[in-house]
Design a protein around this motif. Structure first.
Motif, PDB file in Angstrom:
ATOM      1  N   UNK A 221      34.366  29.415  37.927  1.00 36.36           N
ATOM      2  CA  UNK A 221      35.270  30.062  38.754  1.00 36.36           C
ATOM      3  C   UNK A 221      36.399  29.218  39.117  1.00 36.36           C
ATOM      4  N   UNK A 222      36.568  28.146  38.861  1.00 39.53           N
ATOM      5  CA  UNK A 222      37.728  27.162  38.953  1.00 39.53           C
ATOM      6  C   UNK A 222      38.316  27.179  37.758  1.00 39.53           C
ATOM      7  N   UNK A 223      37.961  27.320  36.774  1.00 41.80           N
ATOM      8  CA  UNK A 223      38.619  27.740  35.575  1.00 41.80           C
ATOM      9  C   UNK A 223      39.276  29.088  35.550  1.00 41.80           C
ATOM     10  N   UNK A 224      38.647  29.716  35.961  1.00 36.26           N
ATOM     11  CA  UNK A 224      39.315  31.423  36.135  1.00 36.26           C
ATOM     12  C   UNK A 224      40.690  31.203  37.074  1.00 36.26           C
ATOM     13  N   UNK A 304      33.755  48.433  50.370  1.00 38.08           N
ATOM     14  CA  UNK A 304      32.919  47.312  50.369  1.00 38.08           C
ATOM     15  C   UNK A 304      32.304  47.096  48.885  1.00 38.08           C
ATOM     16  N   UNK A 305      31.763  45.937  48.650  1.00 34.36           N
ATOM     17  CA  UNK A 305      31.236  45.795  47.147  1.00 34.36           C
ATOM     18  C   UNK A 305      30.066  46.862  47.088  1.00 34.36           C
ATOM     19  N   UNK A 306      29.850  47.476  45.756  1.00 30.56           N
ATOM     20  CA  UNK A 306      28.772  48.319  45.567  1.00 30.56           C
ATOM     21  C   UNK A 306      28.141  48.082  44.325  1.00 30.56           C
ATOM     22  N   UNK A 333      33.664  45.600  43.195  1.00 30.45           N
ATOM     23  CA  UNK A 333      34.244  45.047  44.273  1.00 30.45           C
ATOM     24  C   UNK A 333      35.633  45.491  44.898  1.00 30.45           C
ATOM     25  N   UNK A 334      36.004  45.736  45.943  1.00 31.09           N
ATOM     26  CA  UNK A 334      37.299  45.912  46.433  1.00 31.09           C
ATOM     27  C   UNK A 334      38.442  45.258  46.141  1.00 31.09           C
ATOM     28  N   UNK A 364      32.917  39.851  44.626  1.00 30.90           N
ATOM     29  CA  UNK A 364      33.989  39.698  45.763  1.00 30.90           C
ATOM     30  C   UNK A 364      34.888  38.524  45.711  1.00 30.90           C
ATOM     31  N   UNK A 365      34.266  37.375  45.492  1.00 36.68           N
ATOM     32  CA  UNK A 365      35.399  36.079  45.225  1.00 36.68           C
ATOM     33  C   UNK A 365      36.223  36.509  44.486  1.00 36.68           C
ATOM     34  N   UNK A 366      35.872  36.748  43.226  1.00 32.64           N
ATOM     35  CA  UNK A 366      36.726  36.889  42.105  1.00 32.64           C
ATOM     36  C   UNK A 366      37.917  38.044  42.448  1.00 32.64           C
ATOM     37  N   UNK A 367      37.491  39.076  43.361  1.00 32.03           N
ATOM     38  CA  UNK A 367      38.471  40.086  43.484  1.00 32.03           C
ATOM     39  C   UNK A 367      39.294  39.735  44.422  1.00 32.03           C
ATOM     40  N   UNK A 368      39.029  38.762  45.525  1.00 32.17           N
ATOM     41  CA  UNK A 368      40.400  38.064  46.066  1.00 32.17           C
ATOM     42  C   UNK A 368      41.163  37.224  45.261  1.00 32.17           C
TER      43      UNK A 368
END
Length: 601
Positions: A221-224, A304-306, A333-334, A364-368
């Motif tokens: 995640x941090x690398x992304x 919301x995520x689906x 995820x939105x 969802x975390x990545x979408x933010x």
């Protein structure tokens, strides 16, 4: 017995060295390195004691070989591997290094076992001699000793099976964990404290494996985050940011494919970024209606995520399109940009397997993160479009002023003609009046010349009427320095490009005349690779400083607003060369980018 105990101590110290070495390779904890050096010193002292306790020539030779091989292992293998791990060299973790380590440890253990066997054989021979002597002396005592030996063997065998083997298996598991093999577990077959030991090792292995998996996910995640932030900070095109983000999503979630969609006002969705693996091919720019049932449509309805584990029987255009492209299931995820639902990010699979139960939360975390990148990109788009609108508005104002001046000039021409007629109508006897009136047309002609020059500087009419090439030819004819023209244009260019190119050339030629004291200038203009390339070179004194000239700074601002570039090379005494590149694709005036970029803002 002391010799066997020393041999067992040496073998345990070799295993401790190996475990400590592997633990340092995995964690790079300095404390493990310090422990490794302590174990090395202890092994050296044990080997010295082993040589001192050897009682036969064979044992002396074997003890010397064990000492030499131990030092060879430390010097030629363990120390270089630890040094490589300290430097962060990937070779320290390689399969070849691990295999060599296992081979060297196995060889040392084999030598120690042979030494122990030799000692046991020596002890057995000595015992046999004692038994023979005792049997000759007292047969009963020999029988008693034989019984005692039998009982001892049973106890030793039982101890080896119940205690030694489980402990060795636990030690071997610890070695596997230190090498990073987190799937190894110990059979829980022991009883009592030994059973508790094996169960504790298994619990430790499960805990370590869970922590490592958590760290790997966090690192990905941090690398992304770093990759996306770096691309946005460097001003990468929106398409490049979103394509890279989709690829990072695939690595983070572990799906077979990933794509980013943007919701349109007409109820459709546009695929604007995609990562595709074998069997998945959803090109960017694909636009589909949001009818039927799909992850993309559900995210739009709920915000919301689906999740959708199967598209097999799902209705709708998107579901059918995804089935044709071998997509079996997905989670989405939105993407909320400035509080508004901008689009969605989806992770897809091509097989019947489902994504992880927590895939929605990770997505969802990545979408933010992706929303932040899109918001920054939109801000850059809006800023560039705003600067472009300022340039267009300034050009329109120049053109309007030029029209007003042109109309005023026409009126002055009419007045000049009328004043000339008035002079001729004055009676001959009024010579003084005739003399005063005859000066009026001359004054008006001077004013007309000044107004025409001002009009050309503000906005040359020939540029609007006939285009850049004729305007540059007229500019060269009026220049105070001889100009060699090399202009290759086969069509009219967008008006902002022509205006910018004309003013760049006018400013450069004016500077060559007024400041550079040039005797010759050359103007080259051509279109190549969808860009206008303009170069002005003079043979003047050089030393031009763009930061000190208001005209050059204004030109640089205009060029930046058109997403072009301008450079000036002006060494003292070697003339000045100005180079400008202007893209023919212009930012649109509605805060979006033209061409392919329009889909990303």
């Amino acid at each position: 017995m002391e010799l066997l105990a020393t041999e067992a101590e040496a073998e345990q110290q070799v295993l401790d060295l190996d475990r400590t070495e592997r633990g340092f390779i995995v964690t790079r904890d300095p404390r493990l390195l310090e422990t490794w050096h302590q174990r090395h010193a202890e092994l050296t002292r044990t080997n010295t004691r082993l040589q001192r306790l050897a009682r036969t020539p064979d044992q002396v030779r074997q003890a010397q070989e064990i000492t030499q091989d131990s030092e060879s292992y430390i010097r030629d293998h363990a120390t270089p591997v630890l040094q490589a791990a300290e430097r962060g060299d990937p070779a320290a973790h390689s399969t070849a290094t691990l295999q060599q380590d296992e081979r060297r440890i196995a060889e040392l253990q084999a030598e120690l076992d042979r030494f122990a066997t030799s000692e046991r054989q020596f002890a057995a021979d000595r015992d046999q001699h004692a038994r023979t002597t005792a049997r000759q002396a007292v047969t009963a005592v020999v029988g008693g000793m034989a019984g005692a030996i039998l009982v001892g063997c049973v106890v030793v065998g039982y101890t080896a099976r119940v205690i030694v083997r489980p402990v060795r298996r636990a030690a071997a598991m610890a070695g596997h964990l230190a090498r990073g093999d987190l799937d190894q577990r110990v059979p829980e077959t022991g009883t009592g404290e030994v059973g508790d030991l094996t169960r504790s090792f298994n619990v430790m292995g499960d805990s370590v494996q869970r922590r490592v998996e958590k760290l790997v996910r966090a690192a990905r995640k941090q690398a992304a985050v770093r990759r996306i932030a770096t691309r946005v900070a460097r001003g990468a095109a929106p398409a490049a940011v979103l394509d890279a983000a989709a690829a990072d999503l695939q690595r983070l979630i572990g799906s077979d494919g990933a794509h980013v969609v943007r919701y349109e006002s007409d109820g459709t969705a546009t695929f604007v970024g995609a990562w595709r693996s074998a069997g998945i091919d959803i090109p960017a720019g694909t636009r589909l209606p949001l009818d039927g049932h799909s992850v993309t449509a559900t995210v739009l309805k709920t915000g919301r995520p689906a999740r959708m584990d199967s598209y097999a029987d799902a209705p709708g255009a998107i579901a059918a399109y995804l089935r044709r492209h071998h997509v079996r299931g997905a989670v989405g995820a939105p993407i909320l940009v400035e509080g508004h639902l901008w689009g969605a990010v989806n992770a897809t699979v091509t097989s019947t397997r489902s994504l992880a139960p927590d895939a929605e939360a990770r997505l969802a975390e990545f979408a933010d993160l992706l929303a932040t990148a899109i918001a920054n990109t939109r801000a850059r788009c809006d800023l560039a479009a705003s600067r472009f609108r300022v340039v267009v508005a300034a050009d329109q104002a120049r053109r309007q002023i030029e029209r007003n001046l042109h109309h005023g000039i026409q009126q002055l021409i009419a007045i000049t003609i009328q004043s000339g007629g008035a002079v001729s109508s004055v009676p001959p006897e009024l010579q003084e009046l005739r003399r005063h009136l005859s000066a009026v047309p001359d004054g008006l002609n001077g004013v007309l010349d000044d107004l025409r020059e001002i009009s050309r500087d503000i906005h040359p009419m020939i540029l609007s009427d006939r285009g850049l090439q004729p305007a540059l030819k007229a500019l060269a004819r009026r220049s105070g320095v001889p100009v060699e023209l090399d202009v290759h244009l086969d069509r009219r260019l967008p008006e902002p490009i022509e205006m910018a190119a004309y003013h760049i050339a006018a400013e450069a030629l004016a500077n060559a005349d007024r400041h550079a004291r040039a005797s010759h200038a050359r103007l080259d203009v051509t279109v190549r690779d969808d860009k206008l390339h303009l170069t002005v070179h003079d043979d003047g004194v050089g030393g031009a400083d763009p930061a000190r000239g208001a005209g050059l700074r204004g030109l640089a601002d205009r060029v930046d607003a058109l997403e072009g570039s301008i450079t000036i090379d002006s060494p003292r005494g070697q003339g000045t060369t100005l180079r400008a590149e202007l893209p023919l694709e212009l930012p649109a005036s509605d805060s979006t980018w033209g061409g392919d970029r329009r889909a990303y803002c």
